[in-house]
Design a protein around this motif. Structure first.
Motif, PDB file in Angstrom:
ATOM      1  N   PHE A 137       0.848  -1.180   0.000  1.00 10.24           N
ATOM      2  CA  PHE A 137       0.000   0.000   0.000  1.00 10.24           C
ATOM      3  C   PHE A 137       0.889   1.237   0.000  1.00 10.24           C
ATOM      4  CE2 PHE A 137       0.765  -1.143   4.404  1.00 10.24           C
ATOM      5  CZ  PHE A 137       1.051   0.062   5.024  1.00 10.24           C
ATOM      6  N   LYS A 138       0.305   2.365  -0.362  1.00  7.68           N
ATOM      7  CA  LYS A 138       1.075   3.591  -0.522  1.00  7.68           C
ATOM      8  C   LYS A 138       1.395   4.202   0.834  1.00  7.68           C
ATOM      9  CE  LYS A 138       1.118   7.871  -3.250  1.00  7.68           C
ATOM     10  NZ  LYS A 138       0.334   8.718  -4.196  1.00  7.68           N
ATOM     11  N   ALA A 139       2.680   4.338   1.127  1.00  9.20           N
ATOM     12  CA  ALA A 139       3.125   4.950   2.376  1.00  9.20           C
ATOM     13  C   ALA A 139       4.573   5.394   2.216  1.00  9.20           C
ATOM     14  CB  ALA A 139       2.999   3.969   3.537  1.00  9.20           C
ATOM     15  N   ASP A 140       5.012   6.292   3.075  1.00  4.30           N
ATOM     16  CA  ASP A 140       6.399   6.734   3.055  1.00  4.30           C
ATOM     17  C   ASP A 140       7.307   5.610   3.540  1.00  4.30           C
ATOM     18  OD1 ASP A 140       5.575   9.218   2.189  1.00  4.30           O
ATOM     19  OD2 ASP A 140       5.424  10.037   4.225  1.00  4.30           O
ATOM     20  N   GLU A 141       8.528   5.612   3.030  1.00  5.63           N
ATOM     21  CA  GLU A 141       9.473   4.578   3.432  1.00  5.63           C
ATOM     22  C   GLU A 141       9.772   4.644   4.925  1.00  5.63           C
ATOM     23  OE1 GLU A 141      11.635   1.185   2.713  1.00  5.63           O
ATOM     24  OE2 GLU A 141      10.216   2.273   1.438  1.00  5.63           O
ATOM     25  N   GLU A 142       9.691   5.845   5.507  1.00  6.07           N
ATOM     26  CA  GLU A 142       9.920   5.984   6.946  1.00  6.07           C
ATOM     27  C   GLU A 142       8.888   5.205   7.747  1.00  6.07           C
ATOM     28  OE1 GLU A 142       9.892   8.379   4.776  1.00  6.07           O
ATOM     29  OE2 GLU A 142      11.969   9.114   4.813  1.00  6.07           O
ATOM     30  N   GLU A 143       7.653   5.144   7.243  1.00  5.15           N
ATOM     31  CA  GLU A 143       6.615   4.388   7.937  1.00  5.15           C
ATOM     32  C   GLU A 143       6.898   2.891   7.887  1.00  5.15           C
ATOM     33  OE1 GLU A 143       2.460   6.495   7.569  1.00  5.15           O
ATOM     34  OE2 GLU A 143       3.462   6.618   5.614  1.00  5.15           O
ATOM     35  N   PHE A 144       7.442   2.419   6.770  1.00  3.18           N
ATOM     36  CA  PHE A 144       7.808   1.010   6.673  1.00  3.18           C
ATOM     37  C   PHE A 144       8.999   0.690   7.580  1.00  3.18           C
ATOM     38  CE2 PHE A 144       5.881   1.364   2.261  1.00  3.18           C
ATOM     39  CZ  PHE A 144       4.723   0.702   2.617  1.00  3.18           C
ATOM     40  N   TYR A 145       9.956   1.598   7.642  1.00  5.72           N
ATOM     41  CA  TYR A 145      11.097   1.405   8.537  1.00  5.72           C
ATOM     42  C   TYR A 145      10.636   1.307   9.985  1.00  5.72           C
ATOM     43  CZ  TYR A 145      14.962   2.045   5.233  1.00  5.72           C
ATOM     44  OH  TYR A 145      15.874   1.878   4.221  1.00  5.72           O
ATOM     45  N   ALA A 146       9.716   2.188  10.355  1.00  2.00           N
ATOM     46  CA  ALA A 146       9.220   2.204  11.730  1.00  2.00           C
ATOM     47  C   ALA A 146       8.526   0.893  12.080  1.00  2.00           C
ATOM     48  CB  ALA A 146       8.268   3.377  11.931  1.00  2.00           C
ATOM     49  N   ALA A 147       7.816   0.302  11.122  1.00  2.00           N
ATOM     50  CA  ALA A 147       7.111  -0.951  11.372  1.00  2.00           C
ATOM     51  C   ALA A 147       8.058  -2.113  11.621  1.00  2.00           C
ATOM     52  CB  ALA A 147       6.189  -1.277  10.196  1.00  2.00           C
ATOM     53  N   ALA A 148       9.276  -2.035  11.071  1.00  2.00           N
ATOM     54  CA  ALA A 148      10.253  -3.124  11.217  1.00  2.00           C
ATOM     55  C   ALA A 148      11.467  -2.702  12.038  1.00  2.00           C
ATOM     56  CB  ALA A 148      10.704  -3.599   9.837  1.00  2.00           C
ATOM     57  N   SER A 149      11.330  -1.648  12.826  1.00  2.00           N
ATOM     58  CA  SER A 149      12.487  -1.059  13.511  1.00  2.00           C
ATOM     59  C   SER A 149      13.158  -2.001  14.506  1.00  2.00           C
ATOM     60  CB  SER A 149      12.059   0.226  14.238  1.00  2.00           C
ATOM     61  OG  SER A 149      11.038  -0.070  15.186  1.00  2.00           O
ATOM     62  N   ASP A 150      12.396  -2.892  15.140  1.00  2.00           N
ATOM     63  CA  ASP A 150      12.971  -3.764  16.161  1.00  2.00           C
ATOM     64  C   ASP A 150      13.017  -5.220  15.723  1.00  2.00           C
ATOM     65  OD1 ASP A 150      10.264  -3.957  16.083  1.00  2.00           O
ATOM     66  OD2 ASP A 150       9.972  -4.098  18.259  1.00  2.00           O
ATOM     67  N   LEU A 151      13.032  -5.457  14.407  1.00  4.23           N
ATOM     68  CA  LEU A 151      13.031  -6.821  13.885  1.00  4.23           C
ATOM     69  C   LEU A 151      14.389  -7.168  13.281  1.00  4.23           C
ATOM     70  CD1 LEU A 151       9.516  -6.769  12.181  1.00  4.23           C
ATOM     71  CD2 LEU A 151      10.107  -7.317  14.543  1.00  4.23           C
ATOM     72  N   GLY A 152      14.623  -8.442  13.065  1.00  2.32           N
ATOM     73  CA  GLY A 152      15.921  -8.907  12.576  1.00  2.32           C
ATOM     74  C   GLY A 152      16.019  -8.897  11.071  1.00  2.32           C
ATOM     75  N   GLU A 153      15.732 -10.059  10.437  1.00  2.00           N
ATOM     76  CA  GLU A 153      15.855 -10.177   8.987  1.00  2.00           C
ATOM     77  C   GLU A 153      14.957  -9.183   8.246  1.00  2.00           C
ATOM     78  OE1 GLU A 153      16.820 -14.275  10.647  1.00  2.00           O
ATOM     79  OE2 GLU A 153      15.414 -12.653  11.064  1.00  2.00           O
ATOM     80  N   LEU A 154      13.787  -8.938   8.811  1.00  2.00           N
ATOM     81  CA  LEU A 154      12.830  -8.061   8.129  1.00  2.00           C
ATOM     82  C   LEU A 154      13.323  -6.619   8.072  1.00  2.00           C
ATOM     83  CD1 LEU A 154       9.654  -9.645   9.697  1.00  2.00           C
ATOM     84  CD2 LEU A 154      10.302  -9.746   7.286  1.00  2.00           C
ATOM     85  N   LYS A 155      13.983  -6.161   9.111  1.00  2.00           N
ATOM     86  CA  LYS A 155      14.569  -4.821   9.099  1.00  2.00           C
ATOM     87  C   LYS A 155      15.774  -4.785   8.164  1.00  2.00           C
ATOM     88  CE  LYS A 155      16.885  -1.412  12.021  1.00  2.00           C
ATOM     89  NZ  LYS A 155      17.397  -1.121  13.384  1.00  2.00           N
ATOM     90  N   GLN A 156      16.605  -5.819   8.256  1.00  2.00           N
ATOM     91  CA  GLN A 156      17.799  -5.887   7.414  1.00  2.00           C
ATOM     92  C   GLN A 156      17.428  -5.949   5.934  1.00  2.00           C
ATOM     93  OE1 GLN A 156      20.388  -9.144   8.432  1.00  2.00           O
ATOM     94  NE2 GLN A 156      21.806  -8.742   6.733  1.00  2.00           N
ATOM     95  N   ALA A 157      16.371  -6.702   5.629  1.00  2.00           N
ATOM     96  CA  ALA A 157      15.928  -6.812   4.236  1.00  2.00           C
ATOM     97  C   ALA A 157      15.483  -5.464   3.705  1.00  2.00           C
ATOM     98  CB  ALA A 157      14.792  -7.827   4.130  1.00  2.00           C
ATOM     99  N   ARG A 158      14.783  -4.706   4.542  1.00  2.00           N
ATOM    100  CA  ARG A 158      14.298  -3.395   4.099  1.00  2.00           C
ATOM    101  C   ARG A 158      15.457  -2.436   3.851  1.00  2.00           C
ATOM    102  NH1 ARG A 158       9.293  -2.991   1.944  1.00  2.00           N
ATOM    103  NH2 ARG A 158       9.072  -0.806   1.388  1.00  2.00           N
ATOM    104  N   GLU A 159      16.424  -2.446   4.735  1.00  2.00           N
ATOM    105  CA  GLU A 159      17.588  -1.569   4.569  1.00  2.00           C
ATOM    106  C   GLU A 159      18.381  -1.944   3.326  1.00  2.00           C
ATOM    107  OE1 GLU A 159      18.420  -0.625   9.324  1.00  2.00           O
ATOM    108  OE2 GLU A 159      19.565  -2.162   8.255  1.00  2.00           O
ATOM    109  N   SER A 160      18.576  -3.245   3.134  1.00  2.00           N
ATOM    110  CA  SER A 160      19.336  -3.713   1.969  1.00  2.00           C
ATOM    111  C   SER A 160      18.618  -3.392   0.672  1.00  2.00           C
ATOM    112  CB  SER A 160      19.561  -5.223   2.077  1.00  2.00           C
ATOM    113  OG  SER A 160      20.202  -5.722   0.929  1.00  2.00           O
ATOM    114  N   ALA A 161      17.298  -3.578   0.669  1.00  4.56           N
ATOM    115  CA  ALA A 161      16.513  -3.293  -0.538  1.00  4.56           C
ATOM    116  C   ALA A 161      16.560  -1.818  -0.880  1.00  4.56           C
ATOM    117  CB  ALA A 161      15.070  -3.746  -0.342  1.00  4.56           C
ATOM    118  N   SER A 162      16.499  -0.969   0.141  1.00  2.56           N
ATOM    119  CA  SER A 162      16.542   0.476  -0.086  1.00  2.56           C
ATOM    120  C   SER A 162      17.889   0.902  -0.642  1.00  2.56           C
ATOM    121  CB  SER A 162      16.247   1.216   1.218  1.00  2.56           C
ATOM    122  OG  SER A 162      16.312   2.613   1.019  1.00  2.56           O
TER     123      SER A 162
END
Length: 488
Positions: free
Chosen positions: A71-96
């Protein structure tokens, strides 16, 4: 099952004495088994009906979408949703980070619709974004001991790819329905998955193909399909810098028939090669087959239960997605079945505790994203409602203004006289013109007065005659109005 059979009165005798069943006795024992089976099925149906009725009475929240992704949202909102997670946070950072390094627009079937260079290249069809809908029933599958379904696996693949804000031209991820359609209907049936979006799969470094069959998940990955010619070049064999073209098959139970899957993948690659005219029709040959494109099954962690295969596929895909930035997937890697490639990455050193943690973190991420999604949906609904009310108010205002506007015909009508006044005056004029009388509605008298060169006395006489004529005409008009009202 055995314990349930022992509780049956017919079968209990047999279990107690443990005799061998004679052939003529089979029908008796079979009938008992069928009766128990039907009894158990009826019990399950009754339980299901009661459960559905109870859910419907309370309000069926399990069917309501908790999340539709992307869904349409700022990338900061997606980062916040995964801020305290392991692979899911790392995947988002790597993809960005990878998306920022990309210099060309990707051709990802699930994310974007590339534009054709000219109108003749356009293909009929829709390049709609593939959305994953997650409901409460799907979220419950993340509990320990439950099987992951296609919605959860597809959601993981979307997330690690950085959708919807990050894009990657060198990676393509199919949904789980791709392989099932390819296996049942052939390569032509799935050609639209790439043709409609003008995707050239031979420009991809990695193509992820999740396989879901017989209540089990596995993952097939097509590596560097566009460099198939390197495999037949002896000078490039074993080179660390030259890209290799091969298949990876990762199965946490070694349950799926990898050769059967590979055969379907070869069929699809050859179909796409011909469709995209990678070689002329005259010289066309099928470049993808078992000997030209080897299938590798490197050493990977395996599951020790029967329910975590879907989570293992998610972790395998995450690892390879991370490796794509560091590894060439070269001819040298093909020498030892990609064993060193996987071991040197250090990403495949995980166990069952990591798998259990991934379940928890995926549920946590979906809950966080659901809050953002539902809030945006609520605001969007309120905005549409407000806009609808505004449009309705504007429409009412326009109607009121139209009703309040008085009709104009170049002059004002006497107050209290209806539309028949025009016809009355017209008939009055016609009668006067026929009889030779000069009424107030004929300007002839006025022209005579203006053009007259008589003395002021004659002017006074003309004015007096004009007033008498006007008075006479008014009386005629009043008589006509009375007659008209009386006839009405």
């Amino acid at each position: 099952m055995i314990e349930q059979m022992k509780q049956n009165q017919t079968l209990k005798t047999w279990f107690d004495c443990n005799p061998e069943i004679e052939f003529y006795e089979l029908e008796e024992y079979t009938a008992a088994l069928l009766k128990d089976t039907e009894k158990e099925n009826n019990k399950r149906r009754r339980s299901t009906r009661l459960s559905r009725a109870s859910t419907k009475k309370k309000g069926n929240t399990s069917e309501k979408p908790q999340l539709v992704f992307p869904f349409k949202a700022d990338e900061e909102e997606f980062y916040a949703a995964a801020s305290d997670l392991g692979e899911l946070k790392q995947a988002r950072e790597s993809a960005s980070a990878a998306s920022e390094r990309a210099t060309i627009q990707p051709q990802d079937s699930d994310l974007n619709e590339p534009q054709a260079e000219n109108e003749s290249e356009k293909v009929k069809g829709s390049a709609r974004t593939h959305y994953i809908t997650i409901r409460e029933d799907d979220i419950e599958r993340l509990d320990p001991g439950e099987f992951l379904n296609d919605a959860l696996v597809d959601f993981w693949m979307k997330w690690i790819s950085g959708a919807p804000n990050n894009t990657h031209p060198d990676v393509h991820i199919f949904t789980s329905h791709f392989m099932s359609t390819l296996a049942s209907d052939g390569a032509k049936a799935v050609s639209s998955w790439t043709a409609k979006k003008r995707i050239d799969i031979f420009e991809k470094k990695l193509i992820f193909v999740p396989v879901n069959s017989d209540l089990h998940w596995s993952l097939c990955v097509v590596v560097n399909p566009g460099f198939i010619a390197n495999n037949s070049d002896n000078e490039k064999n074993g080179s660390r810098s030259e890209k290799g073209s091969f298949l990876l098959f990762l199965d946490s139970l070694n349950m799926h028939q990898k050769r059967k899957v590979a055969k379907k993948i070869y069929e699809w690659l050859n179909f796409e090669w011909k469709r995209l005219k990678k070689s002329s029709d005259k010289d066309f040959r099928q470049p993808f087959y078992r000997e030209s494109m080897p299938l590798f099954t490197p050493k990977i962690p395996y599951q020790d239960n029967g329910c975590d295969c879907g989570v293992f596929v998610c972790r395998y895909a995450f690892n390879l997605f991370q490796m794509r930035n560091e590894s060439v997937f070269s001819q040298f890697d093909m020498v030892d079945n990609c064993t060193d490639l996987f071991e040197d990455s250090g990403l495949f050193e995980f166990g069952m505790k990591d798998i259990a943690r991934i379940r928890v973190e995926m549920k946590h991420l979906i809950a966080n994203l659901s809050k953002v999604y539902l809030q945006k949906k609520k605001l969007e609904k309120a905005k549409k409602k407000s806009k609808s009310k505004s449009n309705e108010a504007d429409g009412n205002t326009s109607s009121e203004a139209a009703e309040a506007e008085e009709p104009t015909d170049g002059g004002n009508k006497p107050e209290g006289i209806d539309e028949s006044f025009d016809s009355i005056v017209k008939r009055d004029d016609e009668s006067q013109e026929t009889s030779g009388d000069e009424g107030p509605f004929v300007p002839k008298e006025k022209e005579n007065v203006e053009n007259s060169s008589d003395t002021s006395g004659k002017d006074d006489e003309v004015k007096t005659n004009e007033e008498e004529d006007r008075s006479s005409s008014d009386e005629k008009s009043q008589d006509l109005l009375v007659n008209d009202e009386g006839s009405a």
